[in-house]
Design a protein around this motif. Structure first.
Motif, PDB file in Angstrom:
ATOM      1  N   MET A  16      13.218 -16.106  -3.167  1.00  0.00           N
ATOM      2  CA  MET A  16      12.332 -15.245  -2.563  1.00  0.00           C
ATOM      3  C   MET A  16      10.720 -15.765  -3.091  1.00  0.00           C
ATOM      4  O   MET A  16      10.756 -16.296  -4.073  1.00  0.00           O
ATOM      5  N   GLN A  20       8.152 -11.107  -0.791  1.00  0.00           N
ATOM      6  CA  GLN A  20       9.556 -10.669  -0.398  1.00  0.00           C
ATOM      7  C   GLN A  20       9.926  -9.811  -1.858  1.00  0.00           C
ATOM      8  O   GLN A  20      10.485  -8.822  -1.683  1.00  0.00           O
ATOM      9  N   LEU A  21       9.746 -10.520  -3.070  1.00  0.00           N
ATOM     10  CA  LEU A  21      10.045  -9.777  -3.904  1.00  0.00           C
ATOM     11  C   LEU A  21       9.331  -8.411  -4.328  1.00  0.00           C
ATOM     12  O   LEU A  21      10.090  -7.243  -4.661  1.00  0.00           O
ATOM     13  N   PRO A  65       8.813 -20.064  -2.723  1.00  0.00           N
ATOM     14  CA  PRO A  65       9.851 -19.098  -3.107  1.00  0.00           C
ATOM     15  C   PRO A  65      10.178 -19.619  -4.364  1.00  0.00           C
ATOM     16  O   PRO A  65       9.914 -20.708  -4.960  1.00  0.00           O
TER      17      PRO A  65
END
Length: 180
Positions: A16, A20-21, A65
């Motif tokens: 990620m 996103q995290l 990512p």
């Protein structure tokens, strides 16, 4: 809450990037502990420096990512296997406030307790509403909210204990407890 270990756990589910995290962390904790995106990227940089995550090539959108390394999985396993010491949870500001109010001339301890009780009762109502609104199948959110509810209920019990110990229960009006 260890942001470091929380991010490692999320990366354990797959690569990620920072946003996103942050979104996954907040979703799994019912937005209880919002993260600043700068905090996420600073933590990722430290995890990378420590060899616990590795950066992957940027995707088409320019996001880079990260994925967990074997060392990161080992660190995460150690964290999961270790208890969280109460000492690392921070000082209890309310307990400190009440303790110093008891020795501070003019401090209205009953008012302090009443103000805190009103605030925690509001929080209990909001947590209960939130708990009822979440998907019953989302165990992570349910358990986080349950923990917060239990902590709030514990605070109410402690306030009850303070009032009983100070002889404030059953009094017709607010009384000022002063240092003796």
């Amino acid at each position: 809450m260890s942001i470091r270990h929380g991010l490692l756990a999320l990366l354990g589910t797959g690569p990620m990037y920072g946003y996103q995290l942050r979104a996954a962390f907040e979703a799994h904790t019912s937005q209880t502990w919002p993260l600043n995106i700068g905090q996420v990227y600073t933590t990722l940089a430290r995890l990378h420096r420590d060899g616990l995550v590795r950066a992957l090539p940027a995707n088409e959108g320019g996001q880079r990512p990260f994925e967990i390394t074997d060392a990161g999985r080992d660190e995460l396993a150690r964290w999961f296997a270790s208890p969280v010491p109460r000492a690392t949870r921070g000082r209890d500001e309310l307990a400190i406030k009440v303790a110093v109010a008891l020795v501070s001339p003019g401090a209205d301890v009953p008012a302090i307790l009443a103000t805190q009780r009103a605030a925690i009762m509001d929080e209990l109502r909001e947590l209960t509403r939130t708990r009822l609104a979440i998907d019953p199948a989302d165990l992570a959110q349910r358990l986080v909210l349950d923990a917060l509810l239990f902590q709030a209920e514990s605070e109410v019990r402690w306030l009850d204990h303070c009032e009983t110990t100070l002889g404030l229960t059953g009094q017709p009006g607010p009384a000022t407890v002063r240092a003796g």
